[in-house]
Design an enzyme around this catalytic site. Structure first.
Site, PDB file in Angstrom:
ATOM      1  N   ASN A 186       5.480  -1.860 -21.454  1.00  0.00           N
ATOM      2  CA  ASN A 186       5.602  -1.488 -20.042  1.00  0.00           C
ATOM      3  C   ASN A 186       4.398  -2.058 -19.283  1.00  0.00           C
ATOM      4  O   ASN A 186       3.252  -1.705 -19.582  1.00  0.00           O
ATOM      5  CB  ASN A 186       5.649   0.042 -19.940  1.00  0.00           C
ATOM      6  CG  ASN A 186       5.794   0.513 -18.512  1.00  0.00           C
ATOM      7  OD1 ASN A 186       5.116   0.004 -17.632  1.00  0.00           O
ATOM      8  ND2 ASN A 186       6.648   1.490 -18.278  1.00  0.00           N
ATOM      9  N   HIS A 245       1.264  -1.014 -15.170  1.00  0.00           N
ATOM     10  CA  HIS A 245      -0.125  -0.817 -14.761  1.00  0.00           C
ATOM     11  C   HIS A 245      -0.867  -2.124 -14.493  1.00  0.00           C
ATOM     12  O   HIS A 245      -1.957  -2.097 -13.922  1.00  0.00           O
ATOM     13  CB  HIS A 245      -0.853   0.080 -15.751  1.00  0.00           C
ATOM     14  CG  HIS A 245      -0.286   1.467 -15.713  1.00  0.00           C
ATOM     15  ND1 HIS A 245      -0.155   2.170 -14.538  1.00  0.00           N
ATOM     16  CD2 HIS A 245       0.242   2.243 -16.674  1.00  0.00           C
ATOM     17  CE1 HIS A 245       0.422   3.334 -14.786  1.00  0.00           C
ATOM     18  NE2 HIS A 245       0.679   3.399 -16.072  1.00  0.00           N
ATOM     19  N   HIS A 300       9.112  -0.166 -14.225  1.00  0.00           N
ATOM     20  CA  HIS A 300       9.677   0.971 -13.489  1.00  0.00           C
ATOM     21  C   HIS A 300       9.563   0.659 -11.996  1.00  0.00           C
ATOM     22  O   HIS A 300       8.462   0.632 -11.452  1.00  0.00           O
ATOM     23  CB  HIS A 300       8.878   2.234 -13.847  1.00  0.00           C
ATOM     24  CG  HIS A 300       9.425   3.485 -13.241  1.00  0.00           C
ATOM     25  ND1 HIS A 300       8.898   4.730 -13.529  1.00  0.00           N
ATOM     26  CD2 HIS A 300      10.437   3.705 -12.361  1.00  0.00           C
ATOM     27  CE1 HIS A 300       9.570   5.657 -12.860  1.00  0.00           C
ATOM     28  NE2 HIS A 300      10.489   5.060 -12.137  1.00  0.00           N
ATOM     29  N   ARG A 318       9.644   2.068  -8.963  1.00  0.00           N
ATOM     30  CA  ARG A 318       9.624   3.432  -8.390  1.00  0.00           C
ATOM     31  C   ARG A 318      10.073   3.398  -6.939  1.00  0.00           C
ATOM     32  O   ARG A 318       9.875   2.404  -6.231  1.00  0.00           O
ATOM     33  CB  ARG A 318       8.220   4.033  -8.486  1.00  0.00           C
ATOM     34  CG  ARG A 318       7.792   4.335  -9.910  1.00  0.00           C
ATOM     35  CD  ARG A 318       6.505   5.140  -9.933  1.00  0.00           C
ATOM     36  NE  ARG A 318       6.743   6.521  -9.573  1.00  0.00           N
ATOM     37  CZ  ARG A 318       6.757   7.555 -10.418  1.00  0.00           C
ATOM     38  NH1 ARG A 318       6.519   7.366 -11.693  1.00  0.00           N
ATOM     39  NH2 ARG A 318       6.995   8.777  -9.996  1.00  0.00           N
ATOM     40  N   ARG A 364       4.941   2.054  -5.907  1.00  0.00           N
ATOM     41  CA  ARG A 364       3.487   2.145  -6.062  1.00  0.00           C
ATOM     42  C   ARG A 364       2.923   1.056  -6.965  1.00  0.00           C
ATOM     43  O   ARG A 364       1.744   0.762  -6.910  1.00  0.00           O
ATOM     44  CB  ARG A 364       3.073   3.524  -6.572  1.00  0.00           C
ATOM     45  CG  ARG A 364       3.478   3.793  -7.994  1.00  0.00           C
ATOM     46  CD  ARG A 364       2.922   5.102  -8.498  1.00  0.00           C
ATOM     47  NE  ARG A 364       3.537   6.251  -7.848  1.00  0.00           N
ATOM     48  CZ  ARG A 364       3.545   7.479  -8.382  1.00  0.00           C
ATOM     49  NH1 ARG A 364       2.944   7.688  -9.544  1.00  0.00           N
ATOM     50  NH2 ARG A 364       4.138   8.481  -7.783  1.00  0.00           N
ATOM     51  N   GLU A 403      13.349   0.652 -15.729  1.00  0.00           N
ATOM     52  CA  GLU A 403      13.327   2.111 -15.556  1.00  0.00           C
ATOM     53  C   GLU A 403      13.570   2.402 -14.087  1.00  0.00           C
ATOM     54  O   GLU A 403      12.976   1.762 -13.212  1.00  0.00           O
ATOM     55  CB  GLU A 403      11.975   2.674 -15.963  1.00  0.00           C
ATOM     56  CG  GLU A 403      11.696   2.575 -17.431  1.00  0.00           C
ATOM     57  CD  GLU A 403      10.315   3.108 -17.764  1.00  0.00           C
ATOM     58  OE1 GLU A 403       9.639   3.660 -16.878  1.00  0.00           O
ATOM     59  OE2 GLU A 403       9.914   2.938 -18.912  1.00  0.00           O
ATOM     60  N   THR A 432       5.726   9.746 -15.137  1.00  0.00           N
ATOM     61  CA  THR A 432       6.996  10.451 -15.333  1.00  0.00           C
ATOM     62  C   THR A 432       6.737  11.636 -16.255  1.00  0.00           C
ATOM     63  O   THR A 432       6.629  11.486 -17.467  1.00  0.00           O
ATOM     64  CB  THR A 432       8.037   9.487 -15.929  1.00  0.00           C
ATOM     65  OG1 THR A 432       7.975   8.256 -15.197  1.00  0.00           O
ATOM     66  CG2 THR A 432       9.435  10.060 -15.810  1.00  0.00           C
ATOM     67  N   GLU A 436      16.269   7.821 -24.393  1.00  0.00           N
ATOM     68  CA  GLU A 436      14.866   7.626 -24.751  1.00  0.00           C
ATOM     69  C   GLU A 436      14.227   9.001 -24.745  1.00  0.00           C
ATOM     70  O   GLU A 436      14.244   9.687 -23.721  1.00  0.00           O
ATOM     71  CB  GLU A 436      14.164   6.700 -23.749  1.00  0.00           C
ATOM     72  CG  GLU A 436      12.690   6.510 -24.093  1.00  0.00           C
ATOM     73  CD  GLU A 436      12.015   5.430 -23.253  1.00  0.00           C
ATOM     74  OE1 GLU A 436      12.691   4.450 -22.869  1.00  0.00           O
ATOM     75  OE2 GLU A 436      10.804   5.581 -22.986  1.00  0.00           O
ATOM     76  N   HIS A 449       6.349   7.299 -23.994  1.00  0.00           N
ATOM     77  CA  HIS A 449       5.415   8.052 -23.151  1.00  0.00           C
ATOM     78  C   HIS A 449       4.257   8.620 -23.973  1.00  0.00           C
ATOM     79  O   HIS A 449       4.471   9.361 -24.920  1.00  0.00           O
ATOM     80  CB  HIS A 449       6.082   9.194 -22.367  1.00  0.00           C
ATOM     81  CG  HIS A 449       5.384   9.432 -21.059  1.00  0.00           C
ATOM     82  ND1 HIS A 449       4.188  10.092 -20.961  1.00  0.00           N
ATOM     83  CD2 HIS A 449       5.685   9.030 -19.811  1.00  0.00           C
ATOM     84  CE1 HIS A 449       3.797  10.114 -19.703  1.00  0.00           C
ATOM     85  NE2 HIS A 449       4.680   9.460 -18.980  1.00  0.00           N
TER      86      HIS A 449
HETATM   87  N1  PXP Z   1       9.182   5.238 -21.119  1.00  0.00           N
HETATM   88  C1  PXP Z   1       9.457   5.766 -19.899  1.00  0.00           C
HETATM   89  C2  PXP Z   1      10.860   6.124 -19.576  1.00  0.00           C
HETATM   90  C3  PXP Z   1       8.424   5.946 -18.953  1.00  0.00           C
HETATM   91  O1  PXP Z   1       8.712   6.470 -17.750  1.00  0.00           O
HETATM   92  C4  PXP Z   1       7.117   5.539 -19.287  1.00  0.00           C
HETATM   93  C5  PXP Z   1       6.009   5.695 -18.289  1.00  0.00           C
HETATM   94  O2  PXP Z   1       6.259   4.923 -17.187  1.00  0.00           O
HETATM   95  C6  PXP Z   1       6.898   4.977 -20.546  1.00  0.00           C
HETATM   96  C7  PXP Z   1       7.944   4.853 -21.452  1.00  0.00           C
HETATM   97  C8  PXP Z   1       5.559   4.481 -20.964  1.00  0.00           C
HETATM   98  O3  PXP Z   1       4.636   5.542 -21.039  1.00  0.00           O
HETATM   99  P1  PXP Z   1       3.117   5.208 -21.275  1.00  0.00           P
HETATM  100  O4  PXP Z   1       2.646   4.405 -20.116  1.00  0.00           O
HETATM  101  O5  PXP Z   1       2.477   6.561 -21.365  1.00  0.00           O
HETATM  102  O6  PXP Z   1       3.031   4.429 -22.558  1.00  0.00           O
END
Ligand code: PXP
Length: 240
Positions: free
Chosen positions: A7, A10, A43, A45, A49, A70, A101, A153, A193
């Site tokens: 992901n 960030h 994602h 959003r 953001r 996402e 999330t 998930e 997550h």
């Molecule tokens: N999976 C989903 C559905 C999420 O919303 C997120 C966070 O955006 C992640 C995975 C990744 O989580 P993390 O950034 O804590 O690894």
């Protein structure tokens, strides 16, 4: 062996903090893929953001592994997904005031069931497999099965937060039981997550898990060791 979806939200968070062009999440996706990522997750959003519409459109062209979008189950975002056609769409709950999330979707409550199942139907009709980001909970899984979701998930945030404690062990057992239930229902299972180098291995070892989606820990580690090495380390940690 589970696949690793990275992901890259960030990377975009850092770019948006300055409102300039760098760092570019599209370039980051290419580095992640070259370092062994099996897929790229973003994602989009509602408050935009971090990841922007233009990022998703460019990633659709440049990602050579798989693009997992996402998204909230709202008509505006579903319309964007139908247009961009990611390889998979993961439906997530969204609250503007949250930092991340914080919980899974509530697929059970009648008000949300309608919106989520409508999104699953629209995505399926466009050939996009839908995944529901839910708690490892029997009721949520039943709702996912009734909607005909191809994937779920499981939200591993509580497991990650409680890791190394008896409560963390109990949460892990809940995830294992829910994974078996999903598989019995014919639903494929992803996880994500809060996963990091310290806590990911037991999750990776759960039989039949398809993909782990990991963001914050990889991007944080990249600050110190670089993105390619951060992805390589995580890939090694989930390789059985
Ligand atoms: N999976 C989903 C559905 C999420 O919303 C997120 C966070 O955006 C992640 C995975 C990744 O989580 P993390 O950034 O804590 O690894």
């Amino acid at each position: 062996m589970p696949k690793l979806g990275v992901n890259i939200d960030h990377v975009a968070t850092l770019r948006q903090a300055r409102g300039e062009q760098e760092p570019d999440p599209v370039a980051a996706a290419a580095v992640c893929e070259a370092a062994g990522a099996d897929g790229i997750t973003v994602h989009l959003r509602e408050d935009r953001r971090h990841i922007q519409d233009a990022d998703v459109r460019t990633l659709r062209r440049t990602v050579s592994t798989r693009l997992n979008l996402e998204m909230a189950a709202t008509p505006a975002i579903v319309a964007i997904a139908l247009d961009i056609k990611p390889d998979m769409a993961t439906l997530v709950p969204e609250r503007r005031e949250e930092l991340t999330t914080e919980g899974g979707l509530d697929a059970v409550s009648p008000s949300q069931y309608a919106a989520v199942s409508g999104a699953v139907d629209a995505l399926r009709a466009a050939g996009i497999p839908a995944s529901l980001f839910i708690e490892p909970d029997a009721g949520q899984l039943d709702a996912a099965a009734r909607m005909g979701a191809a994937f779920v998930e499981f939200h591993t945030g509580a497991y990650a937060r409680l890791y190394g404690t008896p409560a963390g062990d109990a949460e892990f057992a809940r995830i294992v039981a829910a994974t078996k239930q999903a598989q019995a229902l014919g639903i494929r299972v992803n996880m994500g997550h809060g996963l990091n180098l310290a806590n990911v291995r037991p999750i990776a070892e759960i039989a039949g898990v398809v993909e782990l989606n990991i963001g914050h820990a990889i991007i944080s580690r990249a600050v110190f060791v670089g993105l390619a090495r951060a992805v390589e380390e995580m890939k090694a940690a989930v390789t059985l």
